[in-house]
Motif scaffolding. Structure first.
Motif, PDB file in Angstrom:
ATOM      1  N   UNK A  24     -30.625  22.650  51.690  1.00  0.00           N
ATOM      2  CA  UNK A  24     -30.656  22.253  50.283  1.00  0.00           C
ATOM      3  C   UNK A  24     -31.581  21.061  50.079  1.00  0.00           C
ATOM      4  N   UNK A 115     -27.760  11.261  40.605  1.00  0.00           N
ATOM      5  CA  UNK A 115     -26.885  12.088  41.432  1.00  0.00           C
ATOM      6  C   UNK A 115     -26.315  13.276  40.670  1.00  0.00           C
ATOM      7  N   UNK A 116     -26.581  13.360  39.363  1.00  0.00           N
ATOM      8  CA  UNK A 116     -26.116  14.525  38.616  1.00  0.00           C
ATOM      9  C   UNK A 116     -27.281  15.282  37.975  1.00  0.00           C
ATOM     10  N   UNK A 117     -28.497  14.877  38.305  1.00  0.00           N
ATOM     11  CA  UNK A 117     -29.694  15.447  37.681  1.00  0.00           C
ATOM     12  C   UNK A 117     -29.648  15.329  36.156  1.00  0.00           C
ATOM     13  N   UNK A 118     -29.021  14.270  35.659  1.00  0.00           N
ATOM     14  CA  UNK A 118     -29.045  14.022  34.225  1.00  0.00           C
ATOM     15  C   UNK A 118     -30.467  13.647  33.819  1.00  0.00           C
ATOM     16  N   UNK A 130     -30.050  13.885  30.073  1.00  0.00           N
ATOM     17  CA  UNK A 130     -29.043  14.823  29.589  1.00  0.00           C
ATOM     18  C   UNK A 130     -27.663  14.171  29.644  1.00  0.00           C
ATOM     19  N   UNK A 132     -24.668  14.998  28.852  1.00  0.00           N
ATOM     20  CA  UNK A 132     -23.443  15.657  29.298  1.00  0.00           C
ATOM     21  C   UNK A 132     -23.295  15.604  30.817  1.00  0.00           C
ATOM     22  N   UNK A 133     -24.374  15.223  31.511  1.00  0.00           N
ATOM     23  CA  UNK A 133     -24.286  15.109  32.963  1.00  0.00           C
ATOM     24  C   UNK A 133     -24.178  13.655  33.429  1.00  0.00           C
ATOM     25  N   UNK A 135     -23.414   9.871  34.334  1.00  0.00           N
ATOM     26  CA  UNK A 135     -22.235   9.051  34.612  1.00  0.00           C
ATOM     27  C   UNK A 135     -22.410   7.617  34.124  1.00  0.00           C
TER      28      UNK A 135
ATOM     29  N   UNK B 114     -18.842  14.964  37.783  1.00  0.00           N
ATOM     30  CA  UNK B 114     -19.996  15.865  37.750  1.00  0.00           C
ATOM     31  C   UNK B 114     -20.668  16.141  39.097  1.00  0.00           C
ATOM     32  N   UNK B 115     -20.941  15.113  39.908  1.00  0.00           N
ATOM     33  CA  UNK B 115     -21.600  15.423  41.180  1.00  0.00           C
ATOM     34  C   UNK B 115     -20.676  16.165  42.153  1.00  0.00           C
ATOM     35  N   UNK B 119     -22.282  19.577  38.342  1.00  0.00           N
ATOM     36  CA  UNK B 119     -22.916  19.475  37.009  1.00  0.00           C
ATOM     37  C   UNK B 119     -23.825  18.267  36.977  1.00  0.00           C
ATOM     38  N   UNK B 120     -24.882  18.164  37.726  1.00  0.00           N
ATOM     39  CA  UNK B 120     -25.339  19.078  38.784  1.00  0.00           C
ATOM     40  C   UNK B 120     -25.238  18.396  40.137  1.00  0.00           C
ATOM     41  N   UNK B 121     -25.509  19.137  41.182  1.00  0.00           N
ATOM     42  CA  UNK B 121     -25.612  18.530  42.512  1.00  0.00           C
ATOM     43  C   UNK B 121     -26.994  17.892  42.630  1.00  0.00           C
TER      44      UNK B 121
END
Lengths: 287, 384
Positions: A24, A115-118, A130, A132-133, A135, B114-115, B119-121
């Motif tokens: 990954x 870490x959340x691809x926000x 974004x 909604x993602x 933190x 989320x992580x 949402x998302x990794x």
């Protein structure tokens, strides 16, 4: 030392997991060099400092109307209520303006930090946020070499504010608000290749007007916003930052993770097995 | 067990209770009015005391758990058996509370899941790695500690199952610790131009990992010197006599790892050719950290080990811990945007919230110690 069945499966499981994680990690950094992102070329030689783009930006993004600028030479920065500002500098060639906003890096530090691809680098070029993602950890702010993401510290539901190159307008085929309305055509919107070609053309056609440097062509691994200027970019307060991409700085560490995940447990298990025979009395010993 | 409950107005209670009460009010304000209402954080300096001290420094101090479990369960150094449980408990609570402190610092804490749920990794993120490792390591530590809970509850069958999982949890835990102790340093790799060059280098992750070894062990020495006084009634005379040799052994390990760490720092310093920076205020600050809080405690550890001087070892441990605080804050707060026009100095409210986190942790620690066989020996049935 012979390895027993249980130990073998344990090592096998750990190895498998590590390989999965490893793949990954390696798969993620896409070849951003091949995509021709959209961006904007800002020409300091053309900008007259009317600040119109600040109003257009606020209007397009539902931000409060900017306060009138009393003195151009007071350096302002972007903030939670303004995504772009135009500052004036007294330079060796007189007063020169510069517009600052998110640079929309080809390989953004903020997006790789998130870490959340926000924070997300879109295929079109803009780096968007974004909600909604997100933190609200503000690691994007720590990582951004241009200090562009701004955080609403005085809100219970804080957002990250920064230029998103009017991503919603881009999706409908429109140009970013600032680039649409500039009365002096200081903002040129197009693909990165077009921007670079245009910038080169301007420098060649008017070598006395421009400093022979395109800021953003290589900074931070290349950015979608680029600057042409009559003076050295340092006179305009732009940072002298590394040419390589910022996410590359963490690659070495991230790539070492899968190997440590494979080698260390196996190594520890090995020592554990090796030291077990002589000390059967440790009570928590598993077998 | 009851004699420990007899006193309510101890100095610790008198100080900690008002601080915790004020801290709770501040936490309410923080969630009501936003982070800016209680902190002095700025757009340029988005991480302050709560991250730099609570999380980054706190986790380094919690490093004792992986080092001691490595010594006891992997290397089978049986003489350290008596400090395993208290160290693991300390480490576990440290992680729980520092992860808790992290929630206070998150602007949008409702998205903290989320992580984990994808949402998302953000697999390219060092913070993603650190977050997952915190979570997994807390679980591993809970498993390591769980036999003590089972003994407290008298759950014999479960105790056996849980004890059987210890070594697996230890191996997993050591691996996770290696990666996230260094990962906390790796977080700052992208802040290349923002951290003072004397503290920024590509080896921050290695530095953080190596220093977490002696940071954790110094904490174990320090914590042991307090628990052996405060909870003396719970500790068997055998364990009490075993304590000094344990401290001696730990001081030897501290001295050794500190030497390796100092050597690494010198190597990096010479490699990066920072001689010119030494004769600046930040340079003096750097020298103070390296000489006063690394070299000096290292020498003290060596010397007091040779001289069998427990008091001096404790002094060295405290100096080492101060040095770790200094180092972590230098990377994360003091040296971060050292050139900024507006410097960040934590507000009194940030300090009170930090103290609230620490004091609450100590309350829980005491609550557990008074109930579960952590310092006390296990019940007979649990010993096979």
């Amino acid at each position: 030392m012979s390895i027993n069945r249980r130990g073998f499966f344990k090592v096998l499981g750990v190895t498998g997991a590590a390989l999965a994680i490893g793949r990954e990690v390696k798969a993620a950094p896409a070849g951003n060099g091949e995509i021709d992102f959209r961006g904007i070329l800002y020409d300091s030689a053309r900008c007259k400092g009317c600040h119109g783009c600040e109003y257009d930006c606020a209007d397009a993004n539902g931000l409060p109307v900017p306060e009138p600028v009393k003195d151009d030479l007071i350096v302002r920065s972007t903030g939670e209520t303004r995504r772009t500002v135009v500052n004036g500098y007294n330079t060796s060639k007189g007063k020169v303006f510069i517009k600052i906003q998110c640079m929309h890096c080809n390989e953004p530090a903020c997006a790789s930090a998130c870490l959340t691809q926000a924070m997300h680098k879109t295929k079109a070029g803009p780096v968007i946020w974004r909600g909604e993602k997100c933190m609200g950890c503000r690691y994007c702010m720590v990582s951004c070499p241009f200090d562009m993401p701004k955080f609403e510290y005085h809100s219970a539901n804080p957002k990250i504010q920064k230029c998103d190159m009017c991503y919603n307008r881009l999706k409908t085929g429109e140009a970013p608000a600032c680039a649409t309305n500039c009365p002096n055509e200081a903002l040129f919107y197009g693909t990165r290749r077009q921007l670079i070609a245009e910038a080169r053309k301007r420098i060649v056609e008017n070598p006395k007007l421009y400093a022979d440097y395109l800021y953003g062509e290589h900074e931070a691994g290349g950015t979608c916003w680029m600057y042409l200027s009559p003076v050295n970019f340092r006179e305009l307060g732009l940072k002298n930052i590394q040419k390589a991409s910022y996410p590359a700085l963490t690659k070495g560490f991230l790539y070492s993770v899968p190997s440590i995940f494979v080698l260390l447990p196996a190594f520890l298990l090995g020592i554990h097995q090796a030291t077990k025979k002589e000390n059967q009395t440790i009570e928590e010993d598993e077998s | 067990m009851n004699q420990t409950k007899s006193k309510i107005f101890t100095p610790f209670n008198i100080i900690s209770v008002p601080v915790i009460l004020v801290g709770l009010v501040l936490i309410v304000i923080r969630f009501w009015k936003g982070i800016g209402a209680v902190t002095n954080l700025t757009q340029e300096i988005p991480w302050g005391l709560w991250i730099g001290f609570d999380v980054v420094t706190g986790v380094a101090f919690a490093g004792g758990a992986y080092v001691v479990t490595f010594m006891v369960y992997i290397l089978k150094m049986k003489q350290y058996q008596s400090i395993v449980r208290v160290t693991v408990l300390n480490g576990f609570l440290a992680y729980v509370f520092y992860a808790g402190a992290l929630l206070l610092d998150l602007g949008r804490p409702w998205n903290v899941i989320n992580p984990i749920i994808g949402n998302n990794f953000g697999v390219n993120s060092v913070l993603f790695l650190v977050a997952w490792h915190f979570l997994l390591y807390m679980i591993a530590q809970l498993i390591e500690f769980s036999p003590a809970i089972a003994e407290w509850l008298g759950a014999r069958k479960i105790h056996k199952v849980l004890s059987g999982m210890t070594v697996a949890a230890v191996i997993f835990g050591i691996t996770l610790s290696t990666l996230h102790q260094s990962g906390l340093g790796a977080l700052y790799l992208m802040a290349k131009e923002k951290i003072h060059p004397l503290w920024y280098n590509e080896f921050i992750p290695v530095m953080f990992f190596v220093s977490s070894i002696f940071a954790g062990l110094s904490m174990v020495i320090f914590e042991g010197s307090i628990t052996h006084r405060v909870f003396a009634s719970q500790i068997s005379s055998k364990d009490h006599h075993a304590q000094n040799p344990i401290v001696m052994g730990l001081s030897k390990i501290c001295a050794g790892t500190m030497f390796a760490y100092f050597f690494l720092q010198v190597l990096v310093f010479i490699h990066e050719k920072h001689w010119g920076l030494l004769n600046t205020p930040m340079g003096y600050w750097y020298l103070l950290e390296m000489i006063g809080f690394v070299l000096l405690p290292m020498a003290l550890f060596f010397y007091s080990y040779r001289r069998n001087n427990i008091l001096l070892i404790r002094t060295a441990a405290i100096l080492t811990m101060l040095g770790i605080i200094l180092n972590r804050l230098n990377v994360t707060v003091i040296g971060f945007r050292w050139d900024a026009t507006a410097h960040y100095i934590p507000s009194w409210m940030e300090v009170v919230v930090t103290l609230t986190v620490i004091f609450t942790e100590i309350w829980i620690f005491r609550w557990v110690i008074n109930r579960m066989p952590v310092l006390r020996s296990s019940p007979e049935w649990a010993k096979h």
